[in-house]
Design a protein around this motif. Structure first.
Motif: not given
Length: 331
Positions: A155-157, A215-217, A277-281, A304-305
Motif C-alpha cells: 500500500x502506498x507504492x 521495484x517491488x513488483x 510498483x516503486x516505493x515512494x522513497x 491502496x489498501x
C-alpha cells in the motif's frame, strides 16, 4: 502457397537455417539437448510464450516480423523480472506455406533480435502444423534471490509504466479496419507508427537493472493496461489516473478523431511495456535510472489498501468503468 518440394525437411531446415544461430552449449543444434552453465551466484529465470497465426499475428505479416515478435514477447517477460537474457528454445510448427524464401526471412529476423539482445538459440523442435505456431522458451539470469515478482507491491507504492500505451492495439484495429473514419484522420506517419508498433514489440530489457534496484513488483503489459494492473495489484486496491497514461502522438491523434478509442488504448493489449510498483522513497532514483537506460517511464497511480477497490479515473476525477478490462487474443 509454396509447395512441399520447396519446403526443407526437418534435418535440412535445422542445419541450413537454425544451426548458424546456435549459442554456446547448444552443440551446433546437432544434439538432443543443450548444457547450460549458469554463472556462480545467479539464478535461472525461465519464461514461455506462444504465438499462433490468426490469433497473435496475421498470416501475411513479413516472416522477419513474425520471428522478431516470437522472441520479443519472451524478452519482455525477462525484462519485467530484471533478468539478463541468456538463451532460448524454439518450437516451430510449420505449414506447407513456409518455403525456403519464407524461412530465410524468418531466420534473418530471428538472428537480428538474437544478436541485439544477447539471447542465443539453444535448441528446439520442428513439426508440421495446421497453422503456423511458434513457441519460445527463454532463459535469463538474475543475482540469486533478486528476481522481481509480479505481486510484490505494498500500500502506498507508486505505479509506473514504460513507453507509451495503446499503440499496438490501435495498430491491430487499423489493420482490421483501414477505412474507419478515425483512420482517415491520421497523418501517414501516424498510421505507419501504429502499424509498426503492432508488428515489432520493443522489449524493455534496458530497464531491467533499474527494476532490480528499485521495484517491488513488475510485469509486462501484454493483455491491456487495465487488466494487467489488476494482476499486478490483485490483492490491493489502487487509484490510476487515465490522464497520466503516456500516449504517443499517433495515439493522441487517433483519440482526437474518435474519443471512444480510449477503451482500446487502455484494454487492447500487445503493448509489451513494463508495469511496475516503486516505493515512494525510491521513485526519484528509479526515474533517474530509467532515464540513464534510455527508457521513458511515467507514474500513473498509487496502490491502496489490501482488499480495496481499483479505480481508473478520468482527468475530471470521475471514475471510468470498462465493459472489458483485458484483451483476449483472437481476431
Amino acid at each position: 502457397m509454396t509447395g512441399a518440394a520447396d519446403t526443407p525437411g526437418e534435418f535440412e531446415l535445422i542445419a541450413r537455417f537454425f544451426a548458424p544461430l546456435a549459442g554456446p552449449g547448444a552443440f551446433g543444434l546437432a544434439d538432443d539437448a543443450a548444457a547450460l552453465d549458469v554463472p556462480a551466484g545467479e539464478s535461472l529465470v525461465v519464461t514461455k510464450d506462444m504465438i499462433v497465426e490468426g490469433v497473435h499475428f496475421f498470416g501475411n505479416d513479413a516472416p522477419a516480423s513474425i520471428a522478431r515478435k516470437a522472441l520479443a514477447v519472451n524478452l519482455s517477460d525477462l525484462a519485467a523480472k530484471g533478468a539478463r537474457p541468456f538463451g532460448f528454445l524454439l518450437g516451430f510448427g510449420r505449414t506447407r506455406a513456409q518455403g525456403e524464401d519464407w524461412l530465410a526471412g524468418f531466420v534473418a529476423g530471428l538472428a537480428a533480435l538474437s544478436r541485439e539482445s544477447g539471447c542465443a538459440l539453444l535448441g528446439g523442435d520442428t513439426v508440421n502444423a495446421p497453422a503456423l505456431t511458434l513457441s519460445v522458451t527463454a532463459f535469463g539470469t538474475v543475482p540469486r534471490g533478486s528476481m522481481v515478482p509480479r505481486q510484490g507491491g505494498e500500500p502506498g507504492d507508486l505505479v509506473y509504466v514504460s513507453g507509451t500505451i495503446g499503440d499496438a492495439a490501435l495498430g491491430v484495429t487499423l489493420r482490421l479496419a483501414p477505412d474507419a473514419l478515425w483512420a482517415h484522420a491520421l497523418e501517414p506517419e501516424h498510421r505507419d507508427f501504429l502499424l509498426d508498433r503492432y508488428l515489432h514489440p520493443r522489449p524493455r530489457n534496458a530497464l531491467s537493472p533499474a527494476l532490480l534496484a528499485h521495484a517491488r513488483g513488475a510485469m509486462d503489459v501484454s493483455d491491456g493496461l487495465v487488466g494487467d494492473a489488476d494482476k499486478l495489484a490483485s490483492r490491493l486496491g489502487g487509484r490510476f489516473e487515465i490522464g497520466d497514461v503516456p500516449l504517443s502522438d499517433a495515439a493522441r491523434a487517433a483519440l482526437l478523431a474518435d474519443p471512444v478509442l480510449i477503451d482500446t488504448i487502455l484494454t487492447g493489449g500487445d503493448d509489451y511495456e513494463i508495469l511496475c510498483v516503486i516505493p515512494p522513497d525510491r521513485a526519484v532514483a528509479f526515474e533517474a535510472a530509467a532515464r540513464e537506460a534510455g527508457v521513458p517511464v511515467a507514474c500513473i497511480g498509487r496502490l491502496g489498501e489490501v482488499g480495496g477497490v481499483r479505480l481508473w479515473c478520468n482527468p475530471d476525477g470521475r471514475e471510468r468503468r470498462f465493459t472489458r478490462r483485458a484483451y483476449a487474443h483472437s481476431f
